[in-house]
Design an enzyme around this catalytic site. Structure first.
Site, mmCIF file in Angstrom:
data_model
loop_
_atom_site.group_PDB
_atom_site.id
_atom_site.type_symbol
_atom_site.label_atom_id
_atom_site.label_comp_id
_atom_site.label_asym_id
_atom_site.label_seq_id
_atom_site.Cartn_x
_atom_site.Cartn_y
_atom_site.Cartn_z
ATOM 1 N N ASP A 8 0.860 -1.186 0.000
ATOM 2 C CA ASP A 8 0.000 0.000 0.000
ATOM 3 C C ASP A 8 0.894 1.234 0.000
ATOM 4 O O ASP A 8 1.661 1.462 0.944
ATOM 5 C CB ASP A 8 -0.903 -0.012 1.236
ATOM 6 C CG ASP A 8 -1.999 1.043 1.180
ATOM 7 O OD1 ASP A 8 -2.168 1.665 0.107
ATOM 8 O OD2 ASP A 8 -2.686 1.228 2.200
ATOM 9 N N ASP A 102 -2.646 2.444 -6.276
ATOM 10 C CA ASP A 102 -1.613 2.489 -5.241
ATOM 11 C C ASP A 102 -1.643 1.301 -4.283
ATOM 12 O O ASP A 102 -1.049 1.356 -3.212
ATOM 13 C CB ASP A 102 -1.749 3.782 -4.438
ATOM 14 C CG ASP A 102 -3.082 3.882 -3.699
ATOM 15 O OD1 ASP A 102 -4.019 3.148 -4.065
ATOM 16 O OD2 ASP A 102 -3.179 4.691 -2.762
ATOM 17 N N GLU A 103 -2.276 0.219 -4.679
ATOM 18 C CA GLU A 103 -2.459 -0.887 -3.745
ATOM 19 C C GLU A 103 -2.559 -2.207 -4.512
ATOM 20 O O GLU A 103 -3.197 -2.275 -5.557
ATOM 21 C CB GLU A 103 -3.733 -0.633 -2.941
ATOM 22 C CG GLU A 103 -4.052 -1.623 -1.870
ATOM 23 C CD GLU A 103 -5.372 -1.284 -1.178
ATOM 24 O OE1 GLU A 103 -5.773 -2.073 -0.306
ATOM 25 O OE2 GLU A 103 -6.000 -0.258 -1.523
#
Length: 351
Positions: A8, A102-103
């Site tokens: 993350d 983003d993860e």
């Protein structure tokens, strides 16, 4: 035993803006719309100290933090960084499940990098991400997706935490119930009102009681409170829609009436997405208008995140084509990786 890593990125959009504008370093920064209907897409830790958070109306954020630096969303720049990060993931495993820009989840069970140590692999990935992008990432390492995701928050920012298989059940047991996927604010508060605050207290319920109290979600919840999660890391995600709509008793005639109605529906949608932890997974925003003659007009825009102001942009586009009275309005989003979607768990009074 599986080895799952959840990566993350730390305040991804805001971190990119600070990276590209060093004058913002150490200052509260929010990324989002600057207009009257703007919403915070994300913010850095300096801003969070003032109570600013994602999905917060920007005018509220500025009231909480007058010195807040607001930067417009730049999706092209964020996608470019995301592509670099995903290329790094692929160097370690082809079992990568992106959740958002983003993860992502990575299954490194069969990897022989770092002698197969998932903890060392996660550290190496985070190091490579920083060297390639100047951005920091946090990681959770665990035997399943549920625990890996929770663990990635444990040492944020720029840290990682490993939960060994033998500690899975005890790790989950000590968590507050709100950490479990599918238990939102409403259910959490009602459980708290009944004196239930930790996952360990939920383990006291039998399988039959779980089904009785939580319906079909009780089946999965029964496993989750024991640290069990058999979901696979899937490299191919699915897309599905979530929407909110309203049919009005009286047709909306003026532009102002229509815009205000859209704004109310957008906030209802935003609250639903936030409650179910879906805001980071928004791919597209869409608007549907049906006039008094039952003619329907639709428009959508690819945003890569939830942008409340995008609905007014779509409205202006549709209203320019047909400004006739409106009978129905619908606002929606396309969600990536819908496997993780769960509605607010039903709460039955007989606990």
């Amino acid at each position: 035993m599986r080895k799952i890593i959840h990566i993350d990125m730390d305040c991804f959009y805001a971190a990119i803006e600070v990276r590209d504008d060093p004058s913002l370093r150490g200052k509260p920064v929010a990324v989002g719309g600057k207009g009257g209907r703007g919403v915070v897409a994300t913010c850095n830790y300096e801003a969070r100290k003032f109570g600013v958070h994602s999905a917060l109306p920007m005018k509220t954020a500025l009231r909480l933090c007058p010195q807040l630096n607001v930067v417009n969303v730049n999706m092209d720049k964020y996608r470019e960084a995301s592509h670099i990060i995903r290329d790094i993931f692929q160097q370690y495993t082809d079992q990568v499940e992106p959740i958002s820009l983003d993860e992502a989840y990575l299954d490194v069970t069969t990897s022989d990098v770092q002698d197969g140590s998932a903890t060392l692999i996660a550290h190496q990935i985070r190091t490579e991400i920083y060297e390639a992008t100047g951005l920091t990432a946090s990681a959770g390492i665990a035997p399943n997706k549920l625990i890996a995701k929770i663990a990635s928050d444990w040492r944020k920012p720029n840290g990682q935490f490993t939960v060994p298989p033998q500690d899975a059940s005890s790790f989950v047991a000590q968590l507050p119930i709100g950490k479990l996927w599918g238990i939102g604010k409403v259910t959490r508060q009602k459980l708290n009102d009944r004196g239930i605050f930790t996952v360990s207290q939920l383990t006291e319920l039998t399988f039959e009681q779980m089904i009785q109290q939580f319906g079909q979600y009780g089946r999965q919840l029964f496993d989750m409170v024991r640290g069990i999660d058999n979901r696979e890391v899937k490299s191919h995600s699915k897309t599905k829609s979530v929407s909110v709509e309203n049919t009005f008793e009286n047709d909306l005639v003026t532009t102002q009436q229509k815009a205000q109605a859209i704004e109310k529906l957008v906030f209802q949608l935003m609250e639903r997405l936030e409650r179910n932890q879906l805001l980071p997974r928004v791919k597209k925003c869409s608007l549907k208008l049906r006039n008094y003659q039952f003619k329907t007009h639709t428009a959508e825009i690819t945003t890569g995140c939830f942008l409340a102001e995008s609905y007014q942009t779509l409205f202006q586009k549709l209203n320019a084509k047909d400004a006739s009275p409106i009978r129905l309005i619908g606002v929606g989003v396309s969600i990536i990786d819908v496997e993780h979607f769960a509605a607010e768990l039903p709460f039955i009074e007989e606990l």
